[in-house]
Write a protein that holds these residues in place. Structure first.
Motif, PDB file in Angstrom:
ATOM      1  N   PRO A 152     -13.360 -14.651  -5.197  1.00  0.00           N
ATOM      2  CA  PRO A 152     -13.149 -13.257  -4.820  1.00  0.00           C
ATOM      3  C   PRO A 152     -13.664 -12.352  -5.941  1.00  0.00           C
ATOM      4  CG  PRO A 152     -11.048 -14.346  -5.269  1.00  0.00           C
ATOM      5  CD  PRO A 152     -12.117 -15.375  -5.416  1.00  0.00           C
ATOM      6  N   THR A 153     -14.234 -11.215  -5.554  1.00  0.00           N
ATOM      7  CA  THR A 153     -14.878 -10.320  -6.510  1.00  0.00           C
ATOM      8  C   THR A 153     -14.486  -8.870  -6.248  1.00  0.00           C
ATOM      9  OG1 THR A 153     -16.778 -11.806  -6.508  1.00  0.00           O
ATOM     10  CG2 THR A 153     -17.124  -9.637  -7.462  1.00  0.00           C
ATOM     11  N   GLY A 154     -14.254  -8.136  -7.330  1.00  0.00           N
ATOM     12  CA  GLY A 154     -14.060  -6.691  -7.254  1.00  0.00           C
ATOM     13  C   GLY A 154     -15.268  -6.018  -7.893  1.00  0.00           C
ATOM     14  N   GLN A 155     -15.885  -5.095  -7.170  1.00  0.00           N
ATOM     15  CA  GLN A 155     -17.046  -4.371  -7.669  1.00  0.00           C
ATOM     16  C   GLN A 155     -16.690  -2.894  -7.763  1.00  0.00           C
ATOM     17  OE1 GLN A 155     -19.355  -5.959  -4.319  1.00  0.00           O
ATOM     18  NE2 GLN A 155     -20.839  -6.668  -5.841  1.00  0.00           N
ATOM     19  N   VAL A 156     -16.585  -2.388  -8.995  1.00  0.00           N
ATOM     20  CA  VAL A 156     -16.242  -0.989  -9.218  1.00  0.00           C
ATOM     21  C   VAL A 156     -17.498  -0.244  -9.651  1.00  0.00           C
ATOM     22  CG1 VAL A 156     -14.893   0.630 -10.628  1.00  0.00           C
ATOM     23  CG2 VAL A 156     -13.878  -1.539  -9.897  1.00  0.00           C
ATOM     24  N   GLU A 157     -17.757   0.881  -8.998  1.00  0.00           N
ATOM     25  CA  GLU A 157     -18.813   1.792  -9.445  1.00  0.00           C
ATOM     26  C   GLU A 157     -18.137   3.106  -9.806  1.00  0.00           C
ATOM     27  OE1 GLU A 157     -22.225   4.114  -7.225  1.00  0.00           O
ATOM     28  OE2 GLU A 157     -22.828   2.018  -7.594  1.00  0.00           O
ATOM     29  N   LEU A 158     -18.089   3.399 -11.103  1.00  0.00           N
ATOM     30  CA  LEU A 158     -17.404   4.587 -11.613  1.00  0.00           C
ATOM     31  C   LEU A 158     -18.433   5.566 -12.165  1.00  0.00           C
ATOM     32  CD1 LEU A 158     -14.140   4.965 -13.351  1.00  0.00           C
ATOM     33  CD2 LEU A 158     -16.101   5.753 -14.644  1.00  0.00           C
TER      34      LEU A 158
ATOM     35  N   LEU B  16     -15.586 -14.475 -14.579  1.00  0.00           N
ATOM     36  CA  LEU B  16     -16.747 -13.784 -15.120  1.00  0.00           C
ATOM     37  C   LEU B  16     -16.581 -12.294 -14.877  1.00  0.00           C
ATOM     38  CD1 LEU B  16     -19.759 -13.869 -16.183  1.00  0.00           C
ATOM     39  CD2 LEU B  16     -20.419 -14.089 -13.780  1.00  0.00           C
ATOM     40  N   GLN B  17     -17.070 -11.487 -15.834  1.00  0.00           N
ATOM     41  CA  GLN B  17     -17.115 -10.041 -15.628  1.00  0.00           C
ATOM     42  C   GLN B  17     -18.368  -9.505 -16.287  1.00  0.00           C
ATOM     43  OE1 GLN B  17     -14.651  -7.079 -17.742  1.00  0.00           O
ATOM     44  NE2 GLN B  17     -13.915  -6.592 -15.698  1.00  0.00           N
ATOM     45  N   GLU B  18     -19.019  -8.590 -15.576  1.00  0.00           N
ATOM     46  CA  GLU B  18     -20.212  -7.934 -16.104  1.00  0.00           C
ATOM     47  C   GLU B  18     -20.045  -6.434 -16.004  1.00  0.00           C
ATOM     48  OE1 GLU B  18     -23.474 -11.391 -15.068  1.00  0.00           O
ATOM     49  OE2 GLU B  18     -23.371  -9.635 -13.754  1.00  0.00           O
ATOM     50  N   HIS B  19     -20.509  -5.733 -17.031  1.00  0.00           N
ATOM     51  CA  HIS B  19     -20.444  -4.269 -17.086  1.00  0.00           C
ATOM     52  C   HIS B  19     -21.870  -3.754 -17.274  1.00  0.00           C
ATOM     53  CE1 HIS B  19     -19.392  -0.506 -19.642  1.00  0.00           C
ATOM     54  NE2 HIS B  19     -19.610  -0.175 -18.396  1.00  0.00           N
ATOM     55  N   ARG B  20     -22.294  -2.886 -16.361  1.00  0.00           N
ATOM     56  CA  ARG B  20     -23.610  -2.269 -16.450  1.00  0.00           C
ATOM     57  C   ARG B  20     -23.453  -0.761 -16.539  1.00  0.00           C
ATOM     58  NH1 ARG B  20     -24.358  -6.830 -13.748  1.00  0.00           N
ATOM     59  NH2 ARG B  20     -26.283  -7.990 -14.042  1.00  0.00           N
ATOM     60  N   VAL B  21     -24.329  -0.133 -17.310  1.00  0.00           N
ATOM     61  CA  VAL B  21     -24.376   1.329 -17.405  1.00  0.00           C
ATOM     62  C   VAL B  21     -25.782   1.740 -16.995  1.00  0.00           C
ATOM     63  CG1 VAL B  21     -24.201   3.336 -18.914  1.00  0.00           C
ATOM     64  CG2 VAL B  21     -22.659   1.393 -19.244  1.00  0.00           C
TER      65      VAL B  21
ATOM     66  N   GLU C 182     -21.018   0.184 -13.607  1.00  0.00           N
ATOM     67  CA  GLU C 182     -20.749  -0.853 -12.611  1.00  0.00           C
ATOM     68  C   GLU C 182     -19.994  -1.974 -13.313  1.00  0.00           C
ATOM     69  OE1 GLU C 182     -24.410  -1.958 -10.444  1.00  0.00           O
ATOM     70  OE2 GLU C 182     -25.263  -0.278 -11.580  1.00  0.00           O
ATOM     71  N   ILE C 183     -18.842  -2.325 -12.762  1.00  0.00           N
ATOM     72  CA  ILE C 183     -18.012  -3.374 -13.360  1.00  0.00           C
ATOM     73  C   ILE C 183     -17.694  -4.388 -12.265  1.00  0.00           C
ATOM     74  CG2 ILE C 183     -15.897  -3.883 -14.603  1.00  0.00           C
ATOM     75  CD1 ILE C 183     -16.004  -0.655 -15.114  1.00  0.00           C
ATOM     76  N   ASP C 184     -18.292  -5.560 -12.372  1.00  0.00           N
ATOM     77  CA  ASP C 184     -18.084  -6.623 -11.391  1.00  0.00           C
ATOM     78  C   ASP C 184     -17.227  -7.712 -12.026  1.00  0.00           C
ATOM     79  OD1 ASP C 184     -19.789  -5.234  -9.702  1.00  0.00           O
ATOM     80  OD2 ASP C 184     -21.542  -6.420 -10.252  1.00  0.00           O
ATOM     81  N   THR C 185     -16.166  -8.119 -11.307  1.00  0.00           N
ATOM     82  CA  THR C 185     -15.228  -9.108 -11.831  1.00  0.00           C
ATOM     83  C   THR C 185     -15.014 -10.200 -10.788  1.00  0.00           C
ATOM     84  OG1 THR C 185     -14.119  -7.318 -13.014  1.00  0.00           O
ATOM     85  CG2 THR C 185     -12.962  -9.418 -12.877  1.00  0.00           C
TER      86      THR C 185
ATOM     87  N   LEU D 120      -6.839   3.486 -12.171  1.00  0.00           N
ATOM     88  CA  LEU D 120      -8.067   3.111 -11.460  1.00  0.00           C
ATOM     89  C   LEU D 120      -7.896   1.757 -10.768  1.00  0.00           C
ATOM     90  CD1 LEU D 120     -11.196   3.601 -11.064  1.00  0.00           C
ATOM     91  CD2 LEU D 120     -11.486   2.221 -13.139  1.00  0.00           C
ATOM     92  N   PRO D 121      -8.138   1.677  -9.440  1.00  0.00           N
ATOM     93  CA  PRO D 121      -8.086   0.370  -8.775  1.00  0.00           C
ATOM     94  C   PRO D 121      -9.326  -0.446  -9.146  1.00  0.00           C
ATOM     95  CG  PRO D 121      -8.620   2.093  -7.189  1.00  0.00           C
ATOM     96  CD  PRO D 121      -8.379   2.766  -8.506  1.00  0.00           C
ATOM     97  N   ILE D 122      -9.109  -1.697  -9.579  1.00  0.00           N
ATOM     98  CA  ILE D 122     -10.232  -2.541  -9.978  1.00  0.00           C
ATOM     99  C   ILE D 122     -10.356  -3.805  -9.129  1.00  0.00           C
ATOM    100  CG2 ILE D 122     -10.380  -1.625 -12.313  1.00  0.00           C
ATOM    101  CD1 ILE D 122      -8.765  -3.986 -13.283  1.00  0.00           C
ATOM    102  N   PHE D 123      -9.381  -4.047  -8.261  1.00  0.00           N
ATOM    103  CA  PHE D 123      -9.461  -5.152  -7.304  1.00  0.00           C
ATOM    104  C   PHE D 123      -8.459  -4.885  -6.199  1.00  0.00           C
ATOM    105  CE2 PHE D 123      -8.532  -9.313  -5.504  1.00  0.00           C
ATOM    106  CZ  PHE D 123      -9.821  -9.742  -5.232  1.00  0.00           C
ATOM    107  N   SER D 124      -8.728  -5.436  -5.029  1.00  0.00           N
ATOM    108  CA  SER D 124      -7.817  -5.320  -3.899  1.00  0.00           C
ATOM    109  C   SER D 124      -7.749  -6.666  -3.202  1.00  0.00           C
ATOM    110  CB  SER D 124      -8.326  -4.249  -2.932  1.00  0.00           C
ATOM    111  OG  SER D 124      -7.544  -4.234  -1.761  1.00  0.00           O
ATOM    112  N   ASP D 125      -6.582  -7.004  -2.689  1.00  0.00           N
ATOM    113  CA  ASP D 125      -6.459  -8.288  -1.987  1.00  0.00           C
ATOM    114  C   ASP D 125      -6.841  -8.156  -0.511  1.00  0.00           C
ATOM    115  OD1 ASP D 125      -4.275  -7.001  -0.908  1.00  0.00           O
ATOM    116  OD2 ASP D 125      -2.794  -8.437  -1.634  1.00  0.00           O
TER     117      ASP D 125
END
Length: 187
Positions: free
Chosen positions: A141-147, A168-173, A155-158, A93-98
């Motif tokens: 820089p932030t990676g926002q994953v919605e799985l 910082l990282q937050e995980h929401r369901v 939702e996983i924001d890093t 799973l990609p969780i960040f991209s440059d």
């Protein structure tokens, strides 16, 4: 799949090489400390770069803590996860991209958790935001994953801090905050 709803605190344990190492410095033995909150439970967790590990078809790293093991690697400018705690991703799973902020990429595959494998889809959005770091406003820089797996949206924001790793990282369901990790110390 309830097991997947468990906090994905291990997602904070990002590894990298090449360009990505500027966002998450990774060398064998490096250690980070995070202040973790999951529900009403607060604790400090230590994460250590343990050993080289395969991540899909790529060479990456295993990071270990009392929360579990995570395997990550940089591939074509994307940080990919083969395993995050108790969940495995096929393909990784990609969780960040440059790539530049605003870039969106899609993923489709399977997630295996607690012995059950289910189809899943995800969207990764690259952004940046201004945060307070050591009392100063800093653009991170932030990676926002919605799985989405089994109809449940994660939702996983890093947020990354250059030269230090994850800030910082937050995980929401389903929109509800499940866990948060905040940088305390590290390389």
């Amino acid at each position: 799949m309830k097991a997947f709803v468990a906090p994905i605190l291990a997602l904070l344990l990002l590894a990298g090489c090449n360009r990505g190492s500027q966002l998450m410095p990774l060398e064998s033995g490096n250690t980070w400390t995070y202040d973790c909150t999951a529900g009403l439970v607060n604790r400090v967790a230590t994460v250590r770069v343990s050993r080289p590990a395969p991540v899909g078809q790529t060479s990456g790293w295993a990071l270990v803590s009392e929360m579990g093991t995570t395997t990550l690697a940089w591939q074509d400018g994307r940080l990919i996860a083969g395993q995050l705690g108790n969940s495995e991703f096929f393909p990784p799973l990609p969780i960040f991209s440059d790539q530049k902020p605003g870039t969106v990429s899609k993923w489709a595959g399977r997630v295996r958790t607690a012995g059950h494998t289910v189809p899943a889809t995800a969207t990764l959005k690259v952004s940046s935001s201004e945060e307070s770091v050591d009392g100063k406003k800093t653009v991170l820089p932030t990676g926002q994953v919605e799985l989405t797996a089994v109809g449940v949206i994660h939702e996983i924001d890093t947020w990354f801090r250059l030269g230090k790793g994850i800030h910082l990282q937050e995980h929401r369901v389903g929109g509800q905050l499940v866990s948060r990790m905040r940088y305390v110390s590290g390389p």
